[in-house]
Motif scaffolding. Structure first.
Motif, PDB file in Angstrom:
ATOM      1  N   ASP A  28      20.285  -6.208   0.865  1.00 58.55           N
ATOM      2  CA  ASP A  28      19.545  -7.432   0.559  1.00 58.55           C
ATOM      3  C   ASP A  28      18.076  -7.149   0.307  1.00 58.55           C
ATOM      4  O   ASP A  28      17.412  -7.878  -0.420  1.00 58.55           O
ATOM      5  N   ILE A  29      17.592  -6.091   0.952  1.00 60.52           N
ATOM      6  CA  ILE A  29      16.183  -5.733   0.771  1.00 60.52           C
ATOM      7  C   ILE A  29      16.085  -4.204   0.809  1.00 60.52           C
ATOM      8  O   ILE A  29      16.759  -3.553   1.605  1.00 60.52           O
ATOM      9  N   ILE A  30      15.273  -3.639  -0.073  1.00 63.29           N
ATOM     10  CA  ILE A  30      15.184  -2.176  -0.211  1.00 63.29           C
ATOM     11  C   ILE A  30      13.718  -1.785  -0.317  1.00 63.29           C
ATOM     12  O   ILE A  30      12.940  -2.463  -1.004  1.00 63.29           O
ATOM     13  N   THR A  31      13.336  -0.697   0.359  1.00 62.68           N
ATOM     14  CA  THR A  31      11.957  -0.216   0.224  1.00 62.68           C
ATOM     15  C   THR A  31      11.977   1.231  -0.267  1.00 62.68           C
ATOM     16  O   THR A  31      12.892   1.990   0.057  1.00 62.68           O
ATOM     17  N   PHE A  32      10.957   1.611  -1.026  1.00 63.15           N
ATOM     18  CA  PHE A  32      10.804   3.011  -1.472  1.00 63.15           C
ATOM     19  C   PHE A  32       9.356   3.267  -1.880  1.00 63.15           C
ATOM     20  O   PHE A  32       8.566   2.347  -2.049  1.00 63.15           O
ATOM     21  N   SER A  33       9.029   4.564  -2.020  1.00 64.77           N
ATOM     22  CA  SER A  33       7.638   4.999  -2.251  1.00 64.77           C
ATOM     23  C   SER A  33       7.276   5.085  -3.721  1.00 64.77           C
ATOM     24  O   SER A  33       8.126   5.369  -4.560  1.00 64.77           O
ATOM     25  N   GLY A  34       5.998   4.923  -4.013  1.00 59.48           N
ATOM     26  CA  GLY A  34       5.505   5.080  -5.383  1.00 59.48           C
ATOM     27  C   GLY A  34       5.161   6.516  -5.735  1.00 59.48           C
ATOM     28  O   GLY A  34       5.227   6.908  -6.892  1.00 59.48           O
ATOM     29  N   GLN A  93       0.205   6.276  -4.874  1.00 65.02           N
ATOM     30  CA  GLN A  93       0.699   5.800  -3.574  1.00 65.02           C
ATOM     31  C   GLN A  93       0.967   4.299  -3.640  1.00 65.02           C
ATOM     32  O   GLN A  93       0.121   3.521  -4.080  1.00 65.02           O
ATOM     33  N   ALA A  94       2.150   3.894  -3.211  1.00 66.21           N
ATOM     34  CA  ALA A  94       2.515   2.480  -3.172  1.00 66.21           C
ATOM     35  C   ALA A  94       3.838   2.357  -2.434  1.00 66.21           C
ATOM     36  O   ALA A  94       4.570   3.333  -2.291  1.00 66.21           O
ATOM     37  N   GLY A  95       4.124   1.169  -1.951  1.00 66.30           N
ATOM     38  CA  GLY A  95       5.422   0.902  -1.344  1.00 66.30           C
ATOM     39  C   GLY A  95       6.049  -0.286  -2.049  1.00 66.30           C
ATOM     40  O   GLY A  95       5.427  -1.344  -2.180  1.00 66.30           O
ATOM     41  N   PHE A  96       7.263  -0.099  -2.546  1.00 67.66           N
ATOM     42  CA  PHE A  96       7.956  -1.182  -3.249  1.00 67.66           C
ATOM     43  C   PHE A  96       8.923  -1.874  -2.304  1.00 67.66           C
ATOM     44  O   PHE A  96       9.587  -1.222  -1.500  1.00 67.66           O
ATOM     45  N   ASN A 138       0.774  -1.236   0.000  1.00 68.62           N
ATOM     46  CA  ASN A 138       0.000   0.000   0.000  1.00 68.62           C
ATOM     47  C   ASN A 138       0.818   1.306   0.000  1.00 68.62           C
ATOM     48  O   ASN A 138       0.474   2.260  -0.675  1.00 68.62           O
ATOM     49  N   ASN A 139       1.863   1.376   0.786  1.00 66.64           N
ATOM     50  CA  ASN A 139       2.749   2.549   0.772  1.00 66.64           C
ATOM     51  C   ASN A 139       4.084   2.145   1.389  1.00 66.64           C
ATOM     52  O   ASN A 139       4.248   0.999   1.823  1.00 66.64           O
ATOM     53  N   ASN A 140       5.022   3.069   1.438  1.00 58.21           N
ATOM     54  CA  ASN A 140       6.344   2.691   1.929  1.00 58.21           C
ATOM     55  C   ASN A 140       6.328   2.400   3.428  1.00 58.21           C
ATOM     56  O   ASN A 140       7.096   1.563   3.905  1.00 58.21           O
ATOM     57  N   ALA A 141       5.458   3.095   4.171  1.00 55.07           N
ATOM     58  CA  ALA A 141       5.354   2.805   5.606  1.00 55.07           C
ATOM     59  C   ALA A 141       4.958   1.337   5.796  1.00 55.07           C
ATOM     60  O   ALA A 141       5.509   0.633   6.654  1.00 55.07           O
ATOM     61  N   LEU A 158      20.907  -7.017   5.141  1.00 52.72           N
ATOM     62  CA  LEU A 158      20.874  -5.557   5.270  1.00 52.72           C
ATOM     63  C   LEU A 158      19.608  -5.039   4.594  1.00 52.72           C
ATOM     64  O   LEU A 158      19.353  -5.305   3.419  1.00 52.72           O
ATOM     65  N   PHE A 159      18.840  -4.268   5.364  1.00 53.27           N
ATOM     66  CA  PHE A 159      17.610  -3.646   4.859  1.00 53.27           C
ATOM     67  C   PHE A 159      17.874  -2.152   4.715  1.00 53.27           C
ATOM     68  O   PHE A 159      18.289  -1.500   5.666  1.00 53.27           O
ATOM     69  N   ASN A 160      17.637  -1.607   3.523  1.00 54.28           N
ATOM     70  CA  ASN A 160      17.821  -0.172   3.282  1.00 54.28           C
ATOM     71  C   ASN A 160      16.479   0.467   2.942  1.00 54.28           C
ATOM     72  O   ASN A 160      15.896   0.180   1.894  1.00 54.28           O
ATOM     73  N   ASP A 161      15.973   1.314   3.853  1.00 55.97           N
ATOM     74  CA  ASP A 161      14.746   2.074   3.570  1.00 55.97           C
ATOM     75  C   ASP A 161      15.151   3.379   2.901  1.00 55.97           C
ATOM     76  O   ASP A 161      15.656   4.285   3.549  1.00 55.97           O
ATOM     77  N   LEU A 162      14.915   3.436   1.583  1.00 57.05           N
ATOM     78  CA  LEU A 162      15.343   4.611   0.821  1.00 57.05           C
ATOM     79  C   LEU A 162      14.379   5.773   0.940  1.00 57.05           C
ATOM     80  O   LEU A 162      14.697   6.895   0.560  1.00 57.05           O
ATOM     81  N   GLY A 163      13.168   5.526   1.424  1.00 57.57           N
ATOM     82  CA  GLY A 163      12.182   6.605   1.498  1.00 57.57           C
ATOM     83  C   GLY A 163      11.665   6.913   0.112  1.00 57.57           C
ATOM     84  O   GLY A 163      10.951   6.118  -0.488  1.00 57.57           O
TER      85      GLY A 163
END
Ligand SMILES: *Cc1c(COP(=O)(O)O)cnc(C)c1O
Length: 472
Positions: free
Chosen positions: A289-295, A303-306, A153-156, A257-262
């Motif tokens: 190893d895992i990355i998150t970012f916003s749509g 709005q989305a979270g990848f 649904n979103n990056n959060a 390693l988790f990287n939250d890019l925002g």
């Protein structure tokens, strides 16, 4: 209080409900709102008229007056609450104004998904069940270099899901310089608590070293967490461990390693003369190893979270029952697919993607726009309000390049009469059928023109403005 006889005569002169419903003015009201709603509004308007007559202030209204009052009330109530506005705040990705504006390709895809049945979870090849992530997985992998991808649904939600899947009941190690608050109730320590992971803070606010992470790693470590400090900068005597070095430490310890890019961005903004915001591809290449970012931040979509990264970790995330609670709907999925496809043609991206188009508009272009619009606004606001084209600075917004500003141009609107008059003017512009939202700066209302692409629509919106409308 009027004399009893005068009052009785005045009350008798009030039109009946039937008289109002059959007068000329009632016809558009009945057409637009239907009989039951309009009749109800007429009764309410008649009650108000009766009360006004009783106090002796008002003469009895005609049937047309009552119909008109009922129609105005219903028309006002029929306005949507979520309304389009002119975002002249100078903040391109304004969270409170809905962040990214979608590309026409994305809008068309979303409309098609709303109107028709779609292959949301249907495999046309086999005729069997498909996966909703399949529509964007390959695109995301191709654009970022990641092995696998999923979306929520979103990056959060993406951050919550990653932490809960990979570090529940275990430690998540994060630098004290990266314990961000995004706004609202999104604070990294709180989200970690809700995800069921134990926050282990390392380093200090301004400096964190590789040895700090190494010392904290133990048998209960679930994740090393890197959070992009998207909405602030720590400057001066500072040190952070770069993603590449942190990836080496994680690998050594056998911990992901988790990287939250925002925000994250799929293209290098430096190419467009903006600052360098880490790209998602760089984060992948740096070994997270895992990355998150916003749509809906710099990516310019809905709005989305990848969540992208290692195949085994994405598979674990997809097995988490929370994933189902956080999934995206078909409308946004359609818009996302169309948005991501635009990135395959980088040469035309800045023309087709509204976020990038607005971020890259030149100050000269905006200055010309200011000089075109100033006379019309001046004429509309009348004497006593100065309208002056002037340079200003826009910002990206939504936590991307927080200290970077863009040279822009706007209209500084300054009414005689100081602060009260200024507030009244800002309010009058917000009260327009298509509200105009600016920002108050140095005693003037500044209308930054960076996000104004449709000048005729803006001029049409100003038509509803009365000279000195709402001004004290
Ligand atoms: C914006 C942001 C989030 C939250 O993303 P949303 O898409 O608003 O849910 C999380 N982490 C960072 C670093 C951000 O900048």
């Amino acid at each position: 209080m009027p004399e009893p006889q005068v009052l009785r005569a005045a009350l008798r002169a009030l039109p009946s409900v039937d008289q109002v419903l059959t007068c000329d003015t009632a016809r558009p009201g009945l057409d637009r709102h239907g009989r039951s709603l309009f009749t109800e509004a007429v009764r309410t308007a008649l009650d108000a008229a009766r009360a006004a007559v009783r106090t002796g202030h008002d003469a009895p209204p005609t049937a047309d007056d009552v119909a008109h009052a009922a129609l105005s009330t219903l028309d006002a109530a029929a306005q949507p609450s979520l309304r389009p506005v002119f975002n002249l705040t100078g903040t391109v990705l304004h969270t409170n104004l809905g962040r990214a504006i979608l590309a026409e390709e994305a809008v068309a895809a979303a409309i098609a998904a709303m109107r028709e049945a779609v292959t949301l979870e249907f495999d046309l090849g086999s005729g069997g069940r498909g996966e909703r992530d399949d529509h964007v997985r390959d695109l995301l992998c191709a654009l970022t270099g990641a092995e696998d991808a999923t979306l929520v649904n979103n990056n959060a939600a993406a951050v919550l899901l990653v932490l809960n899947t990979l570090a529940q009941d275990r430690d998540s190690i994060v630098s004290r310089g990266e314990l961000i608050e995004i706004g609202g109730a999104f604070r990294m320590p709180d989200i970690m608590a809700r995800a069921g992971t134990r926050l282990v803070e390392v380093g200090t606010t301004n400096r964190t070293h590789p040895k700090d992470y190494r010392a904290a790693i133990g048998p209960s470590t679930g994740l090393l967490v890197k959070v992009h400090t998207s909405n602030y900068r720590i400057e001066g005597f500072t040190k952070e461990v770069a993603p590449r070095d942190l990836a080496a430490i994680a690998r050594e310890a056998g911990v992901p390693l988790f990287n939250d890019l925002g925000s994250g961005t799929l293209c290098d903004l430096a190419r467009y003369g903006l600052g360098h915001e880490p790209t998602v591809r760089e984060a992948v290449a740096d070994g997270a190893d895992i990355i998150t970012f916003s749509g809906d931040k710099l990516l310019g979509g809905p709005q989305a979270g990848f969540i992208i990264g290692r195949k085994d970790l994405i598979a674990a995330i997809n097995r988490n029952p929370m994933k189902r609670a956080l999934r995206v709907d078909k409308i946004r999925l359609a818009a996302l697919e169309a948005t991501l496809k635009l990135y395959r043609d980088p040469d035309r991206l800045a023309a087709r993607l509204p976020t990038l188009r607005r971020l890259t508009r030149s100050a000269e272009d905006l200055e010309a726009s200011a000089h075109r619009l100033a006379p019309a606004l001046r004429a509309k606001l009348g004497p006593g309000v100065a309208v002056v084209p002037r340079p200003c600075r826009s910002q990206i917004g939504s936590g991307a390049l927080p200290t970077a500003t863009l040279a822009s141009y706007g209209l500084a609107v300054r009414p005689d009469g100081g602060g009260r008059a200024l507030d009244a003017l800002a309010k009058a512009l917000r009260a327009l059928p298509v509200p105009v939202i600016g920002r108050i700066e140095e005693g003037a209302l500044v209308l930054d023109l960076r996000c104004l692409e449709d000048e005729p629509a803006f001029l049409a919106a100003l038509e509803a403005l009365e000279p000195r409308h709402g001004l004290v």
